[in-house]
Design an enzyme around this catalytic site. Structure first.
Site, PDB file in Angstrom:
ATOM      1  N   GLY A 193       0.871  -1.232  -0.244  1.00 43.53           N
ATOM      2  CA  GLY A 193       0.050   0.176  -0.084  1.00 43.53           C
ATOM      3  C   GLY A 193       0.764   1.231  -0.026  1.00 43.53           C
ATOM      4  O   GLY A 193       1.930   1.093  -0.662  1.00 43.53           O
ATOM      5  N   SER A 194       0.312   2.205   0.646  1.00 40.41           N
ATOM      6  CA  SER A 194       0.975   3.672   0.540  1.00 40.41           C
ATOM      7  C   SER A 194       2.441   3.757   1.155  1.00 40.41           C
ATOM      8  O   SER A 194       3.007   4.719   0.913  1.00 40.41           O
ATOM      9  CB  SER A 194       0.161   4.725   1.329  1.00 40.41           C
ATOM     10  OG  SER A 194      -1.098   4.708   0.544  1.00 40.41           O
ATOM     11  N   THR A 195       2.853   2.924   1.960  1.00 37.87           N
ATOM     12  CA  THR A 195       4.172   2.956   2.328  1.00 37.87           C
ATOM     13  C   THR A 195       5.166   2.701   1.174  1.00 37.87           C
ATOM     14  O   THR A 195       6.390   3.277   1.314  1.00 37.87           O
ATOM     15  CB  THR A 195       4.464   1.987   3.440  1.00 37.87           C
ATOM     16  OG1 THR A 195       4.065   0.653   2.865  1.00 37.87           O
ATOM     17  CG2 THR A 195       3.965   2.228   4.737  1.00 37.87           C
TER      18      THR A 195
ATOM     19  N   LYS B  91       4.799   4.051  -1.611  1.00 39.11           N
ATOM     20  CA  LYS B  91       5.011   5.665  -2.176  1.00 39.11           C
ATOM     21  C   LYS B  91       6.443   6.178  -1.698  1.00 39.11           C
ATOM     22  O   LYS B  91       6.780   7.005  -2.695  1.00 39.11           O
ATOM     23  CB  LYS B  91       3.852   6.577  -1.638  1.00 39.11           C
ATOM     24  CG  LYS B  91       2.585   6.061  -2.316  1.00 39.11           C
ATOM     25  CD  LYS B  91       1.408   6.981  -1.670  1.00 39.11           C
ATOM     26  CE  LYS B  91       0.013   6.479  -2.156  1.00 39.11           C
ATOM     27  NZ  LYS B  91      -1.201   6.964  -1.558  1.00 39.11           N
TER      28      LYS B  91
END
Length: 581
Positions: free
Chosen positions: A307-309, A311
């Site tokens: 997920g967003s980690t 990014k």
């Protein structure tokens, strides 16, 4: 009457026989002298071996010590009980006593007592008090030898890291198996002399070849940090009714693992104990499958959608390639169209206009997808490989899983877009942590590890372990920019619940949905490092399937905040004066 010729021939025959016999005698005599004098020791040893019975003595296994010298794995004195058939005088009494003291069935003991063999082991790892009691009976033919059993003073602490040993004292999982050749030592032997019937000759006594103790293994894990992280993980497991909780803590400068928690853990002193409520009539295969699940270390053995980690990786690649700067402008209407696919932002109304720093603070999906598309497939895939995501980290634990990623030839814009914000592929928690560390530590990919060195019984260092470091993952400039951006994520953005009073912390939150989509199962996570300008510690908390609120910023960020509030002062990391005012 013999003629003269016949007499001469007869005499020659006698002489030939004489010389042949003399030669044979001289040869035999010489051979006898050779065997009795020059080969005496050899044949004496053979004769001794023929009449010696051998019993092995286990070596004391090397201890496992944490970074402060605390003993995490030790040895406990136990006994091995054996019988020698030819020496037993009263088999019925031997069977009765051994059944009584060892809690074994008569059928099992009788089968071994009555077996014609040089020595038959009845039971290993017998409590020393019981072994001493059996020895006091003075039963002929019963041998009680002192032995060693692995003992873990802190029961389930770091169980999936340390691992455990089997009945033969060899490592089964974890560090116990990886460093088995250092820890195991060399077994010894007890030699007793017997007569032709196999009865021990009491006057001959015993000969002992003493075992050699294994080397102690010093590891980077800090028991105090591991203990506190475990408490936080268990608390989250209970309050969020999660399936599991993982916390990893690492020194990003050298890869030393300070803690690795994966709850629920298991009791190292009873590793084969099944959970309460397990049916009694399960097959051996079913039992082993349950145990394998209990022993499994999700931090390294399992993959997940980060997920967003993730990014962090996309942002670093974009900055490194020059397709984005902290001031680059983006507009988020709440979604982005990629080919024929509409991909939504987590904020349905959108974030509006924002610079790149704020896209990270807001964890904006469309903005990071745009960065990925600007990079293009070839460039993005190249950075994916450059950052080390296509190879295992090389951590010194068994069974590390590899990244599950699309083949390049099967990727299109949609696949590139979803990978850019951390979906449609899977990595391990230790892989994510290691890659994030390389981006914020100046661009060096370190090898995560526990093993530091081995020492002998006198405390002398016998080996210091070295691990590969890859430089140039990102430039120093990109690394510094990422540290600044990620610090703002925590101080003002979506990771604010990871903020620690008095310290500069950088990090990134994530909330990923598990497959299949729409199942209602989520993974909440947060990666945080401190101090933000010169990272000395980096950690990740992953909560698998939390109930109720499931966002990483609300579930996992507070875990790292509480962890850092305690361990940053403990590690001697100075606070920031500006943060304290």
């Amino acid at each position: 009457m013999l003629t003269d010729n016949n007499k001469i021939f007869h005499r020659k025959k006698i002489l030939v026989v004489f010389f042949v016999c003399t030669g044979i005698f001289i040869f035999l005599f010489g051979r006898l002298v050779y065997l009795c004098v020059w080969r005496a020791d050899h044949y004496s040893r053979l004769a001794t071996d023929l009449h010696e019975r051998e019993r092995s003595i286990k070596a004391a296994r090397g201890r496992i010590l944490d970074c402060n010298g605390k003993v995490l794995a030790d040895n406990k004195t136990v006994c091995t009980v054996s019988v020698i058939h030819n020496q037993i005088e009263d088999s019925e009494k031997v069977i009765e006593i051994l059944c009584q003291e060892l809690g074994l069935s008569e059928e099992y003991v009788r089968k071994r007592v009555e077996k014609y063999s040089s020595i038959e082991r009845i039971k290993s790892n017998v409590d020393k008090a019981i072994g001493d009691r059996i020895r006091e009976y003075g039963l002929a033919g019963v041998k009680v030898d002192e032995d060693y059993k692995r003992y873990y003073p802190y029961d389930d602490l770091a169980s999936k890291v340390l691992g455990f040993t089997g009945g033969d004292n060899q490592g089964i999982i974890g560090l116990e198996v990886v460093y088995d050749s250092y820890l195991e030592g060399e077994p010894g032997t007890i030699l007793t002399v017997t007569d032709a019937k196999g009865i021990e000759v009491e006057s001959a006594g015993e000969r002992r070849i003493e075992p050699v103790k294994g080397l102690d293994l010093c590891i980077s894990l800090d028991m105090n940090i591991q203990t506190y992280a475990t408490q936080l993980a268990n608390q989250a497991l209970a309050t969020k009714q999660a399936d599991s909780v993982s916390i990893l803590v690492m020194n990003p400068q050298n890869g030393e693992m300070l803690a690795m928690v994966n709850v629920p853990e298991f009791d190292l002193n009873n590793p084969y104990e099944l959970p309460e409520g397990t049916p009694e009539d399960i097959t051996a295969e079913e039992k082993q499958n349950i145990l394998n699940g209990i022993w499994r270390n999700g931090c390294i053995n399992d993959t997940y959608e980060p997920g967003s980690t993730f990014k962090i990786i996309t942002a670093a690649a974009g900055l490194e390639a020059g397709v984005v700067t902290p001031e680059s402008s983006f507009h988020c209407p709440g979604y982005i169209i990629v080919d024929d696919r509409k991909i939504r932002c987590h904020k349905v109304a959108g974030h509006g206009s924002q610079d790149f720093t704020h896209t990270m603070m807001n964890s904006c999906n469309p903005a990071l997808i745009t960065v990925g598309l600007r990079l293009g497939l070839d460039s993005y895939y190249g950075y994916f490989e450059q950052f080390g995501l296509k190879t295992r980290t090389g951590i010194d634990l068994p069974g590390e899983a590899a990244t599950i990623m699309h083949k390049k030839e099967n990727m299109g814009n949609v696949e590139l877009a979803t990978v850019a914000f951390g979906q449609s592929f899977q990595i391990t928690p230790v892989q994510l942590l290691t890659t994030a560390a390389s981006i914020v530590n100046g661009g060096r990919r370190v090898t995560p590890h526990f093993g530091v060195k081995t020492i002998d019984a006198e405390g002398n260092v016998t080996e210091v372990f070295e691990y590969p470091v890859t430089t140039g993952i990102v430039s120093e400039e990109t690394s510094a920019t990422m540290r600044e951006i990620l610090e703002k994520v925590v101080s003002e953005g979506s990771g604010i619940n990871g903020k620690v009073e008095g310290f500069r912390v950088g990090g990134k939150t994530a909330t990923s949905q598990t497959l299949p989509r729409g199942s209602g199962r989520y993974i909440a996570s947060f990666v945080g490092f401190a101090p933000a300008d010169d990272p000395q510690v980096i950690a990740i908390a992953i909560v698998n399937n939390p109930q109720g609120v499931y966002y990483g910023g609300q579930v996992s960020a507070p875990i790292i905040r509480q962890l850092y509030e305690n361990i940053l002062p403990y590690l001697g990391i100075a606070g920031d004066e500006n943060e304290q005012n």
